[in-house]
Write an enzyme that holds these catalytic residues in place. Structure first.
Site, short mmCIF file in Angstrom:
data_model
loop_
_atom_site.label_atom_id
_atom_site.label_comp_id
_atom_site.label_asym_id
_atom_site.label_seq_id
_atom_site.Cartn_x
_atom_site.Cartn_y
_atom_site.Cartn_z
N ASP A 30 0.86 -1.19 0.00
CA ASP A 30 0.00 0.00 0.00
C ASP A 30 0.89 1.24 0.00
O ASP A 30 1.86 1.31 0.78
CB ASP A 30 -0.92 -0.03 1.24
CG ASP A 30 -2.06 0.96 1.14
OD1 ASP A 30 -1.79 2.17 0.96
OD2 ASP A 30 -3.22 0.54 1.26
N ILE A 31 0.58 2.22 -0.86
CA ILE A 31 1.45 3.41 -0.94
C ILE A 31 1.24 4.38 0.22
O ILE A 31 2.02 5.30 0.40
CB ILE A 31 1.30 4.17 -2.28
CG1 ILE A 31 -0.16 4.39 -2.63
CG2 ILE A 31 2.04 3.48 -3.39
CD1 ILE A 31 -0.35 5.36 -3.78
N ASN A 86 -12.72 -3.37 3.38
CA ASN A 86 -13.79 -2.37 3.42
C ASN A 86 -14.75 -2.54 2.24
O ASN A 86 -14.31 -2.81 1.12
CB ASN A 86 -13.18 -0.96 3.35
CG ASN A 86 -12.25 -0.68 4.52
OD1 ASN A 86 -12.48 -1.16 5.63
ND2 ASN A 86 -11.20 0.10 4.28
N GLN A 93 -14.30 2.41 1.95
CA GLN A 93 -13.71 1.88 0.72
C GLN A 93 -13.49 3.02 -0.27
O GLN A 93 -14.43 3.74 -0.61
CB GLN A 93 -14.63 0.81 0.08
CG GLN A 93 -14.00 0.16 -1.14
CD GLN A 93 -14.86 -0.93 -1.77
OE1 GLN A 93 -16.04 -1.07 -1.45
NE2 GLN A 93 -14.28 -1.67 -2.69
N HIS A 99 -10.27 -5.71 -2.27
CA HIS A 99 -8.90 -5.91 -1.80
C HIS A 99 -8.92 -6.20 -0.31
O HIS A 99 -9.75 -5.66 0.43
CB HIS A 99 -8.03 -4.68 -2.08
CG HIS A 99 -8.63 -3.39 -1.63
ND1 HIS A 99 -9.60 -2.73 -2.37
CD2 HIS A 99 -8.42 -2.62 -0.54
CE1 HIS A 99 -9.95 -1.63 -1.74
NE2 HIS A 99 -9.26 -1.54 -0.61
N PHE A 100 -8.04 -7.07 0.10
CA PHE A 100 -7.79 -7.32 1.52
C PHE A 100 -6.52 -6.59 1.91
O PHE A 100 -5.51 -6.69 1.21
CB PHE A 100 -7.63 -8.83 1.79
CG PHE A 100 -8.93 -9.58 1.84
CD1 PHE A 100 -9.53 -10.02 0.66
CD2 PHE A 100 -9.55 -9.86 3.04
CE1 PHE A 100 -10.73 -10.72 0.69
CE2 PHE A 100 -10.75 -10.55 3.08
CZ PHE A 100 -11.35 -10.98 1.91
N HIS A 101 -6.59 -5.85 3.01
CA HIS A 101 -5.40 -5.23 3.58
C HIS A 101 -4.77 -6.25 4.54
O HIS A 101 -5.47 -6.83 5.38
CB HIS A 101 -5.76 -4.01 4.43
CG HIS A 101 -6.42 -2.88 3.69
ND1 HIS A 101 -5.80 -1.69 3.44
CD2 HIS A 101 -7.67 -2.75 3.18
CE1 HIS A 101 -6.62 -0.87 2.81
NE2 HIS A 101 -7.78 -1.49 2.65
#
Ligand code: AMP
Ligand code: ZN
Length: 133
Positions: A30-31, A86, A93, A99-101
């Site tokens: 993740d950026i 989310n 979201q 997507h899963f974090h």
């Protein structure tokens, strides 16, 4: 999907700090990480959220989440991790591609859910280290 930023990452038209890839799934840093090593795991085929993702695709995706989390735990290394997913703007979201974090956690490092501006050079070095491990 043409206007989806995560589909563009899958296509390679937008760069990413990739840590894992197979024929169905992609994982990259993740950026704006909540913690060092914060990783997103996505299906290569577009689905907006959990409710739009079919059972088979979801099974493949969650298996990949576990695989990547296990790898991060030894490669970073980290002491624990949160999984966050989310659905809908009301839930926070911001990208409408499921997507899963995976949010790595470190003893004494706190457990906050807040983004930090990522340093591109640090992200590149970290992704390289995780890929090589
Ligand atoms: P969410 O709030 O669950 O939709 O999470 C979207 C996440 O995607 C946020 O944590 C963003 O920092 C992250 N993000 C957005 N664009 C990119 C990108 N190009 N590369 C990596 N992560 C991104
Ligand atoms: Zn997409």
């Amino acid at each position: 999907m043409s206007d989806c930023i995560f589909c563009k990452i899958v296509e390679g038209t937008i760069p990413s700090f990739k840590v894992y890839e197979d024929d169905k799934v992609l994982a990259y840093l993740d950026i704006n990480p909540f913690s060092p090593g914060h990783t997103l795991v996505i299906p290569k085929v577009h689905a907006a959220n959990l409710l739009e993702c079919g059972d088979e695709g979801l099974g493949t995706l969650i298996a990949a989440v576990r695989k990547v989390a296990a790898h991060l735990k030894t490669a970073l290394p980290c002491d624990g991790f949160n999984i966050l997913q989310n659905n809908g703007e009301a839930a926070g979201q911001t990208v409408r591609h499921i997507h899963f974090h995976i949010i790595p956690r470190y003893e004494g490092g706190g457990c906050e859910f807040a983004p930090h501006q990522g340093d591109m050079a640090e992200l590149a070095a970290l992704a390289e280290r995780v890929r090589m491990a």
